[in-house]
Design a protein around this motif. Sequence first.
Motif, PDB file in Angstrom:
ATOM      1  N   ALA A   1       0.852  -1.187   0.000  1.00  0.00           N
ATOM      2  CA  ALA A   1       0.000   0.000   0.000  1.00  0.00           C
ATOM      3  C   ALA A   1       0.891   1.241   0.000  1.00  0.00           C
ATOM      4  N   ILE A   2       0.730   2.080  -1.013  1.00  0.00           N
ATOM      5  CA  ILE A   2       1.499   3.313  -1.119  1.00  0.00           C
ATOM      6  C   ILE A   2       0.567   4.466  -0.768  1.00  0.00           C
ATOM      7  N   VAL A   3       0.854   5.132   0.346  1.00  0.00           N
ATOM      8  CA  VAL A   3      -0.045   6.156   0.877  1.00  0.00           C
ATOM      9  C   VAL A   3       0.345   7.522   0.325  1.00  0.00           C
ATOM     10  N   CYS A   4      -0.484   8.025  -0.582  1.00  0.00           N
ATOM     11  CA  CYS A   4      -0.245   9.333  -1.212  1.00  0.00           C
ATOM     12  C   CYS A   4      -1.293  10.366  -0.795  1.00  0.00           C
ATOM     13  N   ILE A   5      -2.211   9.977   0.076  1.00  0.00           N
ATOM     14  CA  ILE A   5      -3.268  10.894   0.508  1.00  0.00           C
ATOM     15  C   ILE A   5      -2.702  11.893   1.510  1.00  0.00           C
ATOM     16  N   GLY A   6      -3.122  13.145   1.393  1.00  0.00           N
ATOM     17  CA  GLY A   6      -2.706  14.128   2.390  1.00  0.00           C
ATOM     18  C   GLY A   6      -2.963  15.543   1.928  1.00  0.00           C
ATOM     19  N   GLU A   7      -3.030  16.447   2.900  1.00  0.00           N
ATOM     20  CA  GLU A   7      -3.068  17.876   2.596  1.00  0.00           C
ATOM     21  C   GLU A   7      -1.619  18.347   2.566  1.00  0.00           C
ATOM     22  N   THR A   8      -1.112  18.644   1.365  1.00  0.00           N
ATOM     23  CA  THR A   8       0.301  18.979   1.201  1.00  0.00           C
ATOM     24  C   THR A   8       0.558  20.469   1.040  1.00  0.00           C
ATOM     25  N   ASN A   9      -0.514  21.277   0.975  1.00  0.00           N
ATOM     26  CA  ASN A   9      -0.340  22.723   0.855  1.00  0.00           C
ATOM     27  C   ASN A   9       0.071  23.289   2.208  1.00  0.00           C
ATOM     28  N   ILE A  10       1.270  23.852   2.279  1.00  0.00           N
ATOM     29  CA  ILE A  10       1.821  24.303   3.554  1.00  0.00           C
ATOM     30  C   ILE A  10       0.939  25.358   4.203  1.00  0.00           C
ATOM     31  N   ASP A  11       0.470  26.317   3.440  1.00  0.00           N
ATOM     32  CA  ASP A  11      -0.346  27.379   4.018  1.00  0.00           C
ATOM     33  C   ASP A  11      -1.717  26.873   4.457  1.00  0.00           C
ATOM     34  N   LYS A  12      -2.312  25.919   3.728  1.00  0.00           N
ATOM     35  CA  LYS A  12      -3.594  25.358   4.141  1.00  0.00           C
ATOM     36  C   LYS A  12      -3.455  24.571   5.439  1.00  0.00           C
ATOM     37  N   CYS A  13      -2.312  23.939   5.632  1.00  0.00           N
ATOM     38  CA  CYS A  13      -2.078  23.221   6.885  1.00  0.00           C
ATOM     39  C   CYS A  13      -2.028  24.181   8.069  1.00  0.00           C
ATOM     40  N   TYR A  14      -1.702  25.427   7.786  1.00  0.00           N
ATOM     41  CA  TYR A  14      -1.655  26.457   8.830  1.00  0.00           C
ATOM     42  C   TYR A  14      -3.021  27.102   9.029  1.00  0.00           C
ATOM     43  N   THR A  15      -3.671  27.511   7.943  1.00  0.00           N
ATOM     44  CA  THR A  15      -4.930  28.243   8.051  1.00  0.00           C
ATOM     45  C   THR A  15      -6.105  27.346   8.408  1.00  0.00           C
ATOM     46  N   ASP A  16      -6.060  26.081   7.993  1.00  0.00           N
ATOM     47  CA  ASP A  16      -7.114  25.123   8.328  1.00  0.00           C
ATOM     48  C   ASP A  16      -6.477  23.946   9.048  1.00  0.00           C
TER      49      ASP A  16
ATOM     50  N   GLU B   1      -6.951  22.247  11.906  1.00  0.00           N
ATOM     51  CA  GLU B   1      -7.675  21.101  12.452  1.00  0.00           C
ATOM     52  C   GLU B   1      -8.018  20.082  11.370  1.00  0.00           C
ATOM     53  N   ARG B   2      -8.503  20.559  10.227  1.00  0.00           N
ATOM     54  CA  ARG B   2      -8.839  19.638   9.140  1.00  0.00           C
ATOM     55  C   ARG B   2      -7.577  18.970   8.601  1.00  0.00           C
ATOM     56  N   ALA B   3      -6.516  19.759   8.398  1.00  0.00           N
ATOM     57  CA  ALA B   3      -5.268  19.206   7.870  1.00  0.00           C
ATOM     58  C   ALA B   3      -4.689  18.169   8.827  1.00  0.00           C
ATOM     59  N   TYR B   4      -4.720  18.455  10.126  1.00  0.00           N
ATOM     60  CA  TYR B   4      -4.184  17.505  11.105  1.00  0.00           C
ATOM     61  C   TYR B   4      -5.023  16.231  11.125  1.00  0.00           C
ATOM     62  N   ASN B   5      -6.322  16.393  10.977  1.00  0.00           N
ATOM     63  CA  ASN B   5      -7.196  15.221  10.945  1.00  0.00           C
ATOM     64  C   ASN B   5      -6.849  14.317   9.766  1.00  0.00           C
ATOM     65  N   ILE B   6      -6.616  14.931   8.599  1.00  0.00           N
ATOM     66  CA  ILE B   6      -6.272  14.143   7.406  1.00  0.00           C
ATOM     67  C   ILE B   6      -4.860  13.585   7.505  1.00  0.00           C
ATOM     68  N   ASN B   7      -3.897  14.449   7.795  1.00  0.00           N
ATOM     69  CA  ASN B   7      -2.478  14.088   7.693  1.00  0.00           C
ATOM     70  C   ASN B   7      -1.987  13.213   8.828  1.00  0.00           C
ATOM     71  N   VAL B   8      -2.655  13.248   9.960  1.00  0.00           N
ATOM     72  CA  VAL B   8      -2.182  12.471  11.112  1.00  0.00           C
ATOM     73  C   VAL B   8      -3.252  11.481  11.602  1.00  0.00           C
ATOM     74  N   ILE B   9      -4.369  11.994  12.095  1.00  0.00           N
ATOM     75  CA  ILE B   9      -5.355  11.118  12.744  1.00  0.00           C
ATOM     76  C   ILE B   9      -5.896  10.066  11.780  1.00  0.00           C
ATOM     77  N   GLN B  10      -6.448  10.510  10.649  1.00  0.00           N
ATOM     78  CA  GLN B  10      -7.045   9.560   9.713  1.00  0.00           C
ATOM     79  C   GLN B  10      -5.993   8.730   8.979  1.00  0.00           C
ATOM     80  N   THR B  11      -4.821   9.317   8.726  1.00  0.00           N
ATOM     81  CA  THR B  11      -3.762   8.551   8.067  1.00  0.00           C
ATOM     82  C   THR B  11      -3.255   7.438   8.968  1.00  0.00           C
ATOM     83  N   GLN B  12      -3.150   7.700  10.259  1.00  0.00           N
ATOM     84  CA  GLN B  12      -2.764   6.637  11.184  1.00  0.00           C
ATOM     85  C   GLN B  12      -3.799   5.520  11.202  1.00  0.00           C
TER      86      GLN B  12
END
Length: 291
Positions: free
Chosen positions: A64-79, A81-92
């Motif tokens: 399984a090659i995991v390519c899902i994620g919010e990769t926009n640096i500024d969106k990870c800052y401005t949004d 909670e959503r970015a952390y949910n995608i990039n960390v919580i749900q990815t784990q």
Amino acid sequence: MQYFIMGATGYIGSYLFQAYQKDGAFVIGTSRKYSNKDNMVFYDIEKDTINNIRTDTYEDKRIAIVCIGETNIDKCYTDYERAYNINVIQTQKLIQELSDKNFRIIYFSSDCVFDGRNGGYTEESPTNALNKYGMMKAEMEHYLLDKIPDACILRIPKIVSALREKQNILEMWMDSIKNRVVTCIKGNRMSFLYMDDVYHVCRIVAEQNLHGLYNIAGDSAYSRAELARKFYNKLGIIENITIQEWDLEQFSFKDIRPLNISMSNQKFKRETGYQFTDMDTVIEAYINNLP
């Protein structure tokens, strides 16, 4: 061997999906949009579970090659909670589900896990991310090394492609010709990587059962301005383009950008003998694809 590309419509995921199909591999891809493409299934990491996706196969080896994620640096800052949910919580959660189904995991991390003060980072260099995106990637690295020890973490820099895609920095510079001005971050150095190398590295990781952390990067580090000059020089129009470098503070970024995030690829080369593609070859391949 079966390959499962989680996020097969993004910049990296779509390339991998198509490359595996071209090589005749058994590959399934996921998309957040419904698709009628062969072997492409719907999956939304914020809502779905892979239990709803048929992943069974008679093959013993499943990657399984995991390519899902919010990769926009500024969106990870401005949004955040959503970015952390995608990039960390749900990815784990996703990776644990895949691991429970006996998939071996390939996960893409980022050179943004470093603070960019020194450059030449190795796998032994301590992480010290400056922006939220890098912090999320560093957290995922620690999680995988601790909880999923047979996973392989590929820490990658900015990807350069020979294809005419909007995410490709060469395409961005091509579009800038009409304005005759390119503006780059002063002091921003990185080990740009060819997209085709990403594919070949994933094949090697799967075939050789590699695990742990690897820096996957080009042999040479460039500033954006240096690579831009190389690009326009090969196009034969360097005299017509003004390449200017601005201090970081002159840009309207929402979050911090580390500067010298160049990395050493020696560990992967030493263990596999792989030779990464130089940027001259990549640029020439891109130019050959121009109409």
